[in-house]
Motif scaffolding. Structure first.
Motif, PDB file in Angstrom:
ATOM      1  N   HIS A 224      37.867  36.257  32.102  1.00 29.76           N
ATOM      2  CA  HIS A 224      37.332  35.765  33.375  1.00 29.76           C
ATOM      3  C   HIS A 224      38.013  34.471  33.813  1.00 29.76           C
ATOM      4  O   HIS A 224      38.488  34.368  34.956  1.00 29.76           O
ATOM      5  CB  HIS A 224      35.819  35.550  33.264  1.00 29.76           C
ATOM      6  CG  HIS A 224      35.204  35.015  34.526  1.00 29.76           C
ATOM      7  ND1 HIS A 224      34.700  35.831  35.511  1.00 29.76           N
ATOM      8  CD2 HIS A 224      35.034  33.735  34.967  1.00 29.76           C
ATOM      9  CE1 HIS A 224      34.246  35.085  36.509  1.00 29.76           C
ATOM     10  NE2 HIS A 224      34.435  33.811  36.199  1.00 29.76           N
TER      11      HIS A 224
ATOM     12  N   GLY B 156      33.953  36.195  43.360  1.00 27.84           N
ATOM     13  CA  GLY B 156      33.813  37.636  43.559  1.00 27.84           C
ATOM     14  C   GLY B 156      35.029  38.392  43.055  1.00 27.84           C
ATOM     15  O   GLY B 156      34.910  39.385  42.326  1.00 27.84           O
TER      16      GLY B 156
ATOM     17  N   ASN C  64      35.183  37.976  39.249  1.00 28.98           N
ATOM     18  CA  ASN C  64      34.228  38.900  38.634  1.00 28.98           C
ATOM     19  C   ASN C  64      34.819  40.306  38.615  1.00 28.98           C
ATOM     20  O   ASN C  64      34.743  41.008  37.597  1.00 28.98           O
ATOM     21  CB  ASN C  64      32.913  38.890  39.405  1.00 28.98           C
ATOM     22  CG  ASN C  64      31.937  39.947  38.917  1.00 28.98           C
ATOM     23  OD1 ASN C  64      32.022  41.112  39.304  1.00 28.98           O
ATOM     24  ND2 ASN C  64      31.005  39.565  38.058  1.00 28.98           N
ATOM     25  N   TYR C  65      35.430  40.707  39.723  1.00 27.19           N
ATOM     26  CA  TYR C  65      35.991  42.057  39.769  1.00 27.19           C
ATOM     27  C   TYR C  65      37.212  42.197  38.866  1.00 27.19           C
ATOM     28  O   TYR C  65      37.553  43.303  38.443  1.00 27.19           O
ATOM     29  CB  TYR C  65      36.337  42.465  41.202  1.00 27.19           C
ATOM     30  CG  TYR C  65      36.523  43.958  41.318  1.00 27.19           C
ATOM     31  CD1 TYR C  65      35.519  44.829  40.892  1.00 27.19           C
ATOM     32  CD2 TYR C  65      37.699  44.512  41.803  1.00 27.19           C
ATOM     33  CE1 TYR C  65      35.684  46.199  40.954  1.00 27.19           C
ATOM     34  CE2 TYR C  65      37.867  45.884  41.876  1.00 27.19           C
ATOM     35  CZ  TYR C  65      36.857  46.722  41.447  1.00 27.19           C
ATOM     36  OH  TYR C  65      37.019  48.086  41.491  1.00 27.19           O
ATOM     37  N   SER C  66      37.856  41.080  38.536  1.00 24.06           N
ATOM     38  CA  SER C  66      38.979  41.157  37.597  1.00 24.06           C
ATOM     39  C   SER C  66      38.520  41.700  36.245  1.00 24.06           C
ATOM     40  O   SER C  66      39.292  42.356  35.538  1.00 24.06           O
ATOM     41  CB  SER C  66      39.637  39.781  37.425  1.00 24.06           C
ATOM     42  OG  SER C  66      38.873  38.916  36.595  1.00 24.06           O
TER      43      SER C  66
ATOM     44  N   THR D  26      36.204  44.059  35.819  1.00 24.13           N
ATOM     45  CA  THR D  26      36.181  45.508  36.001  1.00 24.13           C
ATOM     46  C   THR D  26      37.588  46.081  35.961  1.00 24.13           C
ATOM     47  O   THR D  26      37.837  47.125  35.334  1.00 24.13           O
ATOM     48  CB  THR D  26      35.508  45.867  37.341  1.00 24.13           C
ATOM     49  OG1 THR D  26      34.123  45.513  37.274  1.00 24.13           O
ATOM     50  CG2 THR D  26      35.625  47.354  37.648  1.00 24.13           C
TER      51      THR D  26
ATOM     52  N   ASN E  83      31.159  47.879  36.046  1.00 24.58           N
ATOM     53  CA  ASN E  83      30.791  47.303  37.336  1.00 24.58           C
ATOM     54  C   ASN E  83      29.347  47.611  37.692  1.00 24.58           C
ATOM     55  O   ASN E  83      28.606  46.741  38.161  1.00 24.58           O
ATOM     56  CB  ASN E  83      31.742  47.821  38.416  1.00 24.58           C
ATOM     57  CG  ASN E  83      31.571  47.103  39.730  1.00 24.58           C
ATOM     58  OD1 ASN E  83      30.869  47.566  40.616  1.00 24.58           O
ATOM     59  ND2 ASN E  83      32.208  45.953  39.855  1.00 24.58           N
TER      60      ASN E  83
ATOM     61  N   TYR F  20      29.183  36.242  42.306  1.00 21.92           N
ATOM     62  CA  TYR F  20      29.872  36.847  41.163  1.00 21.92           C
ATOM     63  C   TYR F  20      29.670  38.372  41.155  1.00 21.92           C
ATOM     64  O   TYR F  20      30.589  39.114  41.519  1.00 21.92           O
ATOM     65  CB  TYR F  20      29.369  36.249  39.853  1.00 21.92           C
ATOM     66  CG  TYR F  20      29.703  34.798  39.597  1.00 21.92           C
ATOM     67  CD1 TYR F  20      30.688  34.441  38.680  1.00 21.92           C
ATOM     68  CD2 TYR F  20      29.009  33.772  40.229  1.00 21.92           C
ATOM     69  CE1 TYR F  20      30.985  33.113  38.405  1.00 21.92           C
ATOM     70  CE2 TYR F  20      29.300  32.439  39.968  1.00 21.92           C
ATOM     71  CZ  TYR F  20      30.291  32.120  39.052  1.00 21.92           C
ATOM     72  OH  TYR F  20      30.575  30.803  38.789  1.00 21.92           O
TER      73      TYR F  20
ATOM     74  N   GLY G 136      31.814  41.259  43.280  1.00 19.12           N
ATOM     75  CA  GLY G 136      32.567  42.270  42.550  1.00 19.12           C
ATOM     76  C   GLY G 136      32.169  43.681  42.930  1.00 19.12           C
ATOM     77  O   GLY G 136      33.018  44.576  43.044  1.00 19.12           O
TER      78      GLY G 136
ATOM     79  N   HIS H  17      34.395  46.681  44.630  1.00 19.80           N
ATOM     80  CA  HIS H  17      34.418  48.007  44.002  1.00 19.80           C
ATOM     81  C   HIS H  17      34.101  49.083  45.039  1.00 19.80           C
ATOM     82  O   HIS H  17      34.728  50.152  45.056  1.00 19.80           O
ATOM     83  CB  HIS H  17      33.386  48.042  42.871  1.00 19.80           C
ATOM     84  CG  HIS H  17      33.549  49.178  41.911  1.00 19.80           C
ATOM     85  ND1 HIS H  17      34.670  49.345  41.128  1.00 19.80           N
ATOM     86  CD2 HIS H  17      32.717  50.205  41.587  1.00 19.80           C
ATOM     87  CE1 HIS H  17      34.525  50.416  40.363  1.00 19.80           C
ATOM     88  NE2 HIS H  17      33.349  50.960  40.626  1.00 19.80           N
TER      89      HIS H  17
END
Length: 323
Positions: free
Chosen positions: A108, A132, A135-137, A139, A155, A183, A187, A191
């Motif tokens: 993260h 955001g 956070n998606y990194s 996933t 996710n 966060y 994310g 997605h």
């Protein structure tokens, strides 16, 4: 940092060439750090340079530094205090087990090198761009190393942390910070956009393009939103308004009778129009729901796509079968 630090280093062969990597650890952590740190850092670079483009600070190198606090995304000098354990201090945020497959803090906080340090917002109100995307990194890391289903489950699992207590974007120009939902909700929004595109080559180009267009720049949320709409060839203004500026969870209402589908969005901003792509094996169906009801005669096999669980895992909506 004050302590008895020792250093070991390596040269990582990255997308942009050789990258100096330095690890600064407290002397008593050296034996475990020498295998633990490079393993996680190499996996991080493989996933993130794939999705986001070259590490943005080759000239400065990358450093990972033992710390007494949990961790922080200092540019090119990430601090680390996750006790050399997978998960977040030994816990899996997803509930599916995927969070225990990697060290949350290394992944993260390093993700912030692209979103937060490379691309930085002008106003604290737009902090979702930092948190955001990062956070998606997580996933995307899971997706890269363990597959698409694993990424979907990770996710979906972290969604339980969304409170919808207040909007993600608060007032501007008053040093205000929005909801911590920036966060997991940020994310989950990304997605949903990704699965609505149903084109990972394009989605990856958008992520890499953001890091190229706004390389070492400060930005606004509006600039990021406009870029995604431009590159995605779809006006996502209502999607961003829904997830960033309200606390509503949009509802996807549907019913099927004699092979005829009726569908629409509710509990959403006027004009909410996020595309949905439903998939199962070789069957794919793209829908363009709005707040006005639409109908569609389904082809053989398409009715099986309409399961609440499958829709909600792909998109941050509440799916309701009204039949």
């Amino acid at each position: 940092y004050i302590g008895k630090y020792v250093n070991f280093n390596e040269v990582y062969k990255g997308e942009k060439g050789p990258l100096d990597v330095n690890y600064w650890v407290l002397d008593y952590n050296l034996p475990k750090a020498k295998t633990y740190f490079p393993d996680q850092v190499h996996k991080m670079f493989k996933a993130f340079e794939h999705w986001f483009g070259p590490y943005p600070f080759y000239e400065d190198g990358y450093q990972l530094i033992d710390a007494s606090h949990t961790g922080m995304e200092h540019q090119s000098a990430v601090s680390y205090g996750n006790n050399y354990k997978f998960g977040y201090r030994g816990r899996d945020a997803s509930g599916y087990g995927w969070g225990m497959k990697f060290d949350f803090i290394i992944i993260h906080e390093s993700g912030h090198e692209w979103f937060g340090n490379n691309i930085t917002t002008n106003d604290l109100a737009d902090m979702w761009v930092h948190e955001g995307f990062t956070n998606y990194s997580e996933t995307l890391f899971v997706d890269y190393h363990f597959g698409e289903q694993a990424g979907n489950e990770y996710n979906y699992g972290i969604r339980k942390g969304i409170r919808n207590d207040k909007p993600i974007i608060p007032d501007y120009n008053v040093n205000a910070q929005g909801s911590g939902d920036m966060y997991p909700k940020g994310g989950n929004m990304l997605h949903s956009i990704r699965h609505g595109l149903n084109n990972d080559v394009l989605f990856r180009n958008i992520l890499r393009g953001l890091n190229k267009k706004f390389y070492h720049k400060t930005v606004t949320s509006a600039q990021v939103e406009a870029y995604i709409s431009e590159m995605g060839k779809f006006n996502y203004v209502k999607v961003f308004d829904q997830y960033l500026r309200t606390t509503q969870i949009p509802t996807f209402n549907f019913s099927i009778e004699n092979g005829k589908l009726t569908y629409r969005y509710s509990n959403s901003v006027d004009g909410f129009n996020m595309p949905l792509v439903l998939k199962n094996g070789n069957t794919t169906l793209k829908l363009s729901p709005t707040t006005t009801a639409k109908t569609l005669v389904l082809k053989p096999g398409e009715e099986k796509l309409f399961t609440v669980d499958a829709i909600e895992k792909m998109f941050y909506v509440k799916a309701v079968n009204e039949k």
